[in-house]
Enzyme design. Structure first.
Site, PDB file in Angstrom:
ATOM      1  N   THR A 162       0.892  -1.166   0.000  1.00  0.00           N
ATOM      2  CA  THR A 162       0.000   0.000   0.000  1.00  0.00           C
ATOM      3  C   THR A 162       0.921   1.204   0.000  1.00  0.00           C
ATOM      4  OG1 THR A 162      -1.906  -0.966   1.151  1.00  0.00           O
ATOM      5  CG2 THR A 162      -1.552   1.325   1.585  1.00  0.00           C
ATOM      6  N   ARG A 168     -13.689  -7.494  -2.966  1.00  0.00           N
ATOM      7  CA  ARG A 168     -13.141  -7.336  -1.603  1.00  0.00           C
ATOM      8  C   ARG A 168     -12.650  -5.890  -1.398  1.00  0.00           C
ATOM      9  NH1 ARG A 168      -7.904  -5.713   0.574  1.00  0.00           N
ATOM     10  NH2 ARG A 168      -7.661  -6.710   2.588  1.00  0.00           N
ATOM     11  N   ASP A 216      -8.906  -2.095   4.267  1.00  0.00           N
ATOM     12  CA  ASP A 216      -8.989  -1.055   5.294  1.00  0.00           C
ATOM     13  C   ASP A 216      -8.670   0.339   4.750  1.00  0.00           C
ATOM     14  OD1 ASP A 216      -6.364  -2.101   4.838  1.00  0.00           O
ATOM     15  OD2 ASP A 216      -5.666  -0.983   6.589  1.00  0.00           O
ATOM     16  N   THR A 244      -0.722  -0.120   6.805  1.00  0.00           N
ATOM     17  CA  THR A 244      -0.481  -1.085   5.729  1.00  0.00           C
ATOM     18  C   THR A 244      -0.369  -2.489   6.308  1.00  0.00           C
ATOM     19  OG1 THR A 244       1.038  -1.846   4.013  1.00  0.00           O
ATOM     20  CG2 THR A 244       2.016  -0.573   5.804  1.00  0.00           C
ATOM     21  N   GLY A 245      -0.918  -3.445   5.589  1.00  0.00           N
ATOM     22  CA  GLY A 245      -0.863  -4.827   6.064  1.00  0.00           C
ATOM     23  C   GLY A 245      -2.174  -5.529   5.786  1.00  0.00           C
ATOM     24  N   THR A 246      -2.410  -6.598   6.514  1.00  0.00           N
ATOM     25  CA  THR A 246      -3.622  -7.395   6.311  1.00  0.00           C
ATOM     26  C   THR A 246      -4.848  -6.558   6.675  1.00  0.00           C
ATOM     27  OG1 THR A 246      -2.309  -9.291   6.930  1.00  0.00           O
ATOM     28  CG2 THR A 246      -4.689  -9.609   6.875  1.00  0.00           C
TER      29      THR A 246
HETATM   30  N1  ASP Z   1      -4.066  -2.907   3.824  1.00  0.00           N
HETATM   31  C1  ASP Z   1      -4.161  -3.192   2.429  1.00  0.00           C
HETATM   32  C2  ASP Z   1      -5.403  -3.966   2.176  1.00  0.00           C
HETATM   33  O1  ASP Z   1      -5.716  -4.847   2.950  1.00  0.00           O
HETATM   34  C3  ASP Z   1      -3.016  -3.949   1.913  1.00  0.00           C
HETATM   35  C4  ASP Z   1      -1.698  -3.521   2.469  1.00  0.00           C
HETATM   36  O2  ASP Z   1      -1.544  -2.475   3.029  1.00  0.00           O
HETATM   37  O3  ASP Z   1      -0.733  -4.236   2.361  1.00  0.00           O
HETATM   38  O4  ASP Z   1      -6.045  -3.747   1.198  1.00  0.00           O
END
Ligand code: ASP
Length: 337
Positions: free
Chosen positions: A208, A236, A239, A258-260
């Site tokens: 992200t 889908r 966040d 950033t992340g899941t």
């Molecule tokens: N948070 C982002 C998402 O779930 C992906 C990411 O930041 O790696 O869409």
């Protein structure tokens, strides 16, 4: 001497002894500003050759310098965050705009949001497919509608009515992301994983871009943009476009995550940092630590944040997070691990 004349003389003497203030220029106050950027928690591996790492560090440094210099000139945090995120959206190395990951159908669906902490105004778009700079469409949602979040066809239709650059969906393609999709789908076929399950190598899973800034007027802004997660289900939404989860700003703090995404949504992650500062009297560092180290699961990702005093924090529990921090004191740092 009459009393009146005596008073005039006393006053004249008093003024003569005062230092002249009309000719002295006011001492210029240093501008206080601070900025942090990230290019996602899905990074290169630590074994990547140094030349390749440097490419990423240089890209981060260029975007950070651009934002830092504009803040130093007195530009608004809103303009700076939008512009910096646009630069990162155009950089194919990062998972946003050009270079976005693919969903399981081989398409790109992009999410973004922006929030002005001084007014709590915010805008977001989710699942857009033809907008080159989703962060700018998010800003238009904020400024030209009475809504906060537009998704899918409605967001595309809204873009039709504004002067905003459109591109075919395959314009976002890159070989690197295609390879990641192929690997993710092969792994899924082999192991029979459901689309919801995370791949073994979580670095492939995410990425992200984001920018948070405090400007010289004391305004805090956060902006975040993403292609989401590799091989995600069609439709889908993560966040990043959800205000309070992946992106948030108020008068205390500005945060980009950033992340899941599902984890950041569950924990209303970005807003939780503000709440810990406002209601729990935590410092910025304590509030971020509570989220990243004690609320999220190891490997979930990380955040960048700036508070109203210009304190900057970048913290993650993934292997790395592309990031950069700079402020008015001359601090300028870029790192991956
Ligand atoms: N948070 C982002 C998402 O779930 C992906 C990411 O930041 O790696 O869409």
């Amino acid at each position: 001497m009459r009393p009146f004349h005596a008073a005039v003389l006393v006053l004249a003497a008093a003024f003569a002894s005062l230092p002249s203030c009309t000719t002295t220029a006011p001492t210029p106050q240093p501008l206080t500003y601070a900025i942090a950027i990230h290019g996602g928690a899905g990074t290169l591996s630590k074994n990547t050759p140094p030349e390749r790492r440097k490419e990423y560090e240089d890209a981060l440094a260029a975007a950070l310098k651009y934002g830092r210099d504009r803040l130093a000139l007195g530009d608004s945090a809103l303009d700076v965050c939008e512009s910096v995120v646009r630069i990162l959206e155009d950089d194919p190395r990062f998972n946003a705009g050009k270079g976005a990951v693919y969903n399981e159908q081989g398409q790109h669906e992009l999410d973004a949001s922006i929030m002005d902490g001084s007014t709590l105004r915010c805008g977001a778009v989710a699942g857009v497919r033809t907008v080159r700079h989703p962060v700018s469409l998010a800003r238009l949602v904020m400024e030209k509608t009475r809504h906060v979040l537009l998704a899918g066809d409605g967001a595309e239709k809204f873009a039709d009515n504004h002067n905003i650059e459109r591109v075919p969906n395959d314009w976002f393609d890159t070989d690197q992301r295609r390879k990641q999709l192929d690997e993710a789908l092969q792994e899924r076929a082999k192991k029979g994983l459901a689309a919801a399950d995370a791949p073994a190598d979580r670095r492939l899973d995410y990425g992200t871009v984001g920018c948070v800034a405090l400007d010289a007027q004391g305004r805090l802004v956060a902006a975040t943009s993403t292609g989401g997660m590799t091989a995600k289900r069609w439709g889908r939404i993560g966040d990043a476009p959800v205000i309070g989860a992946g992106n948030y700003a108020d008068r205390f703090v500005a945060v980009s995550c950033t992340g899941t995404g599902e984890q950041f949504l569950r924990h209303v992650a970005a807003k939780s940092i503000s709440a810990r500062i406002e209601h729990g009297r935590a410092t910025l560092a304590e509030a971020v630590e509570a989220l990243v180290d004690r609320t999220l699961e190891p490997g979930d990702g990380g955040v960048i944040a700036v508070d109203r005093f210009g304190n900057l924090v970048a913290r993650f529990n993934s292997e790395g997070m592309y990031r950069g921090l700079a402020d008015a004191t001359g601090r300028f740092e870029v790192a991956i691990f």
